[in-house]
Design a protein around this motif. Sequence first.
Motif, short mmCIF file in Angstrom:
data_model
loop_
_atom_site.label_atom_id
_atom_site.label_comp_id
_atom_site.label_asym_id
_atom_site.label_seq_id
_atom_site.Cartn_x
_atom_site.Cartn_y
_atom_site.Cartn_z
N GLY A 93 0.81 -1.21 0.00
CA GLY A 93 0.00 0.00 0.00
C GLY A 93 0.84 1.26 0.00
O GLY A 93 2.03 1.24 0.32
N THR A 94 0.22 2.36 -0.38
CA THR A 94 0.87 3.66 -0.37
C THR A 94 0.03 4.63 0.46
O THR A 94 -1.15 4.38 0.71
CB THR A 94 1.03 4.22 -1.80
OG1 THR A 94 -0.27 4.31 -2.41
CG2 THR A 94 1.93 3.32 -2.64
N VAL A 95 0.64 5.73 0.85
CA VAL A 95 -0.07 6.74 1.64
C VAL A 95 -1.21 7.32 0.80
O VAL A 95 -0.97 7.81 -0.31
CB VAL A 95 0.87 7.86 2.09
CG1 VAL A 95 0.11 8.94 2.82
CG2 VAL A 95 1.98 7.29 2.98
N PRO A 96 -2.44 7.28 1.28
CA PRO A 96 -3.57 7.83 0.51
C PRO A 96 -3.39 9.32 0.24
O PRO A 96 -2.82 10.05 1.05
CB PRO A 96 -4.78 7.58 1.42
CG PRO A 96 -4.34 6.54 2.38
CD PRO A 96 -2.87 6.72 2.56
N LYS A 97 -3.90 9.78 -0.90
CA LYS A 97 -3.80 11.19 -1.26
C LYS A 97 -4.50 12.08 -0.22
O LYS A 97 -4.10 13.22 0.00
CB LYS A 97 -4.41 11.43 -2.63
CG LYS A 97 -3.60 10.84 -3.78
CD LYS A 97 -4.22 11.18 -5.12
CE LYS A 97 -3.38 10.62 -6.27
NZ LYS A 97 -4.00 10.93 -7.60
N ALA A 98 -5.54 11.54 0.41
CA ALA A 98 -6.28 12.33 1.41
C ALA A 98 -5.44 12.66 2.62
O ALA A 98 -5.79 13.56 3.38
CB ALA A 98 -7.54 11.56 1.84
N LEU A 99 -4.32 11.95 2.81
CA LEU A 99 -3.46 12.18 3.98
C LEU A 99 -2.11 12.78 3.60
O LEU A 99 -1.35 13.18 4.48
CB LEU A 99 -3.22 10.86 4.72
CG LEU A 99 -4.46 10.12 5.22
CD1 LEU A 99 -4.05 8.79 5.86
CD2 LEU A 99 -5.24 10.96 6.22
N ALA A 100 -1.80 12.81 2.31
CA ALA A 100 -0.48 13.25 1.87
C ALA A 100 -0.35 14.76 1.95
O ALA A 100 -1.20 15.49 1.46
CB ALA A 100 -0.22 12.78 0.44
N ASP A 101 0.70 15.22 2.59
CA ASP A 101 1.03 16.64 2.65
C ASP A 101 2.37 16.83 1.95
O ASP A 101 3.36 16.19 2.32
CB ASP A 101 1.13 17.11 4.11
CG ASP A 101 1.28 18.62 4.23
OD1 ASP A 101 2.21 19.17 3.62
OD2 ASP A 101 0.45 19.24 4.91
N PRO A 102 2.42 17.67 0.93
CA PRO A 102 3.67 17.81 0.15
C PRO A 102 4.85 18.30 0.97
O PRO A 102 6.00 18.13 0.56
CB PRO A 102 3.28 18.82 -0.95
CG PRO A 102 2.11 19.57 -0.39
CD PRO A 102 1.37 18.57 0.44
N HIS A 103 4.60 18.93 2.11
CA HIS A 103 5.69 19.47 2.92
C HIS A 103 6.17 18.49 3.99
O HIS A 103 7.21 18.73 4.62
CB HIS A 103 5.24 20.78 3.59
CG HIS A 103 4.74 21.81 2.63
ND1 HIS A 103 5.54 22.41 1.69
CD2 HIS A 103 3.50 22.33 2.45
CE1 HIS A 103 4.84 23.27 0.98
NE2 HIS A 103 3.59 23.24 1.41
N ALA A 104 5.43 17.44 4.23
CA ALA A 104 5.74 16.53 5.33
C ALA A 104 6.96 15.66 5.02
O ALA A 104 7.15 15.23 3.88
CB ALA A 104 4.54 15.64 5.64
N ARG A 105 7.75 15.42 6.03
CA ARG A 105 8.81 14.41 5.93
C ARG A 105 8.16 13.03 6.08
O ARG A 105 7.28 12.85 6.93
CB ARG A 105 9.86 14.60 7.02
CG ARG A 105 10.65 15.90 6.92
CD ARG A 105 11.83 15.84 7.89
NE ARG A 105 12.60 17.09 7.88
CZ ARG A 105 12.50 18.04 8.79
NH1 ARG A 105 11.65 17.89 9.80
NH2 ARG A 105 13.22 19.13 8.73
N VAL A 106 8.61 12.08 5.30
CA VAL A 106 8.04 10.73 5.35
C VAL A 106 9.12 9.76 5.82
O VAL A 106 10.19 9.66 5.20
CB VAL A 106 7.48 10.30 3.98
CG1 VAL A 106 6.89 8.89 4.07
CG2 VAL A 106 6.42 11.29 3.50
N PHE A 107 8.84 9.04 6.89
CA PHE A 107 9.74 8.01 7.41
C PHE A 107 9.07 6.65 7.22
O PHE A 107 7.87 6.51 7.48
CB PHE A 107 10.04 8.24 8.89
CG PHE A 107 10.67 9.57 9.18
CD1 PHE A 107 12.05 9.73 9.09
CD2 PHE A 107 9.90 10.66 9.56
CE1 PHE A 107 12.64 10.97 9.35
CE2 PHE A 107 10.48 11.90 9.83
CZ PHE A 107 11.84 12.05 9.72
N SER A 108 9.84 5.68 6.77
CA SER A 108 9.29 4.35 6.50
C SER A 108 10.00 3.29 7.31
O SER A 108 11.20 3.39 7.58
CB SER A 108 9.43 4.01 5.00
OG SER A 108 8.80 4.98 4.20
N GLY A 109 9.25 2.25 7.70
CA GLY A 109 9.83 1.10 8.36
C GLY A 109 10.61 1.45 9.61
O GLY A 109 10.12 2.14 10.51
N GLU A 110 11.87 1.00 9.67
CA GLU A 110 12.70 1.23 10.85
C GLU A 110 12.94 2.73 11.09
O GLU A 110 13.11 3.15 12.23
CB GLU A 110 14.04 0.50 10.69
CG GLU A 110 13.90 -1.03 10.70
CD GLU A 110 15.25 -1.71 10.69
OE1 GLU A 110 16.27 -1.01 10.84
OE2 GLU A 110 15.27 -2.95 10.53
#
Length: 382
Positions: free
Chosen positions: A60-77
């Motif tokens: 899965g991917t982050v839904p567009k309804a929750l995506a903020d272009p300015h946010a830092r995204v951290f995955s997994g560990e």
Amino acid sequence: MKELRCLSLDYSIASTAERDAAKGMWTALPGLKERGIILEAVPVATCNRTELYLRLPPGGTVPKALADPHARVFSGEEAVLHLLRVLLGLESMACGESSIVGQIRDSYGGAADLCGPWLHRMFQGAFRMAKLLRTCYHPGREPSVPWLMAERLRTHELFPDIRALIIGAGEMGTETARILSGLGVAFSVTNRSGGRCRMLAEQFGSPVLPWGEWMGKAGEFDALFFCTGAPYPVFQACCAEKNQYIFDLGSPPQVERDNSSQAFLLSIDDLAETAGEVTAEYRKKLRKLESEAVDAAQSICAELTALSAETYKRLVLLRAERIVADRANRTARKTGADADHLRRMGWSIVKALLSPAFSESDPHARRLWKILAGEMEDPDDE
């Protein structure tokens, strides 16, 4: 672990208004979870950050309804390590501060309907590890947002012989009172709740100003510290006296700006620009804590992986049981044999085949359980 995400907006990349606006996306979380687009979520809001921790379906991917272009995204560990660093105050404006723990705990506690086994395990492990690391490696009394604010009082021409008013007697107001007391600055306290206000005033031997009177008497003070939790401004900068110091510790802001005002106004957004310089020396003392946080995050990840292995095991056994029952019933219909007897015999064979893997906990065994959980399906009817 690949399905974990953290979307982070903090004081270093977004203003208070931008962080507050991002919270509007959270209204979509229940619907997204109900449709299976996300599996778990924990929204986090503190004075200096707005974050969203997610567990997505496989692939899965982050839904567009929750995506903020300015946010830092951290995955997994990375998401696990980030949460631990936040709890340790390593990502805070006032580096190393401890009040962040209570704010994160409140956010986590309010997400019961959205959280699930993975995020519960991750947050509980992070709280536990943060407490242990603070006990072992924290260098001592840490800076705080009120401390960073109050340090600016030193530039006042009357310091320390000035009069201050603390508006709000909650956690932030209490910390402000402690800091001002240490600086030798006299202050009064006002709060909507008279009981809490009196308790704080008695603790520091300070006068109480009734809530209904403070605005009319605000001009009598050299400095005003706004520490309320109101969702809107409670004061306008245009009402401030010339050269009066106004400290806005609120999120959202408690003071409405006015460019014509001649008062000195310092908000959390203003503070973000210089906090790094003020705390640079103290941050050096946190290096050991930072290095230990990496190993601690890996330990939390190992626990999460072990949890997933147990989940896969249970899924494999449930599916195996269903397959055995189906085979036993079909064989019984064809041969007339006792279905329960066939089911018990078949289940004994399955357990004997799987038992060597039960005691194994290494990565290869975990991958085996995951493969079996994903590929074991009910047989087609013959």
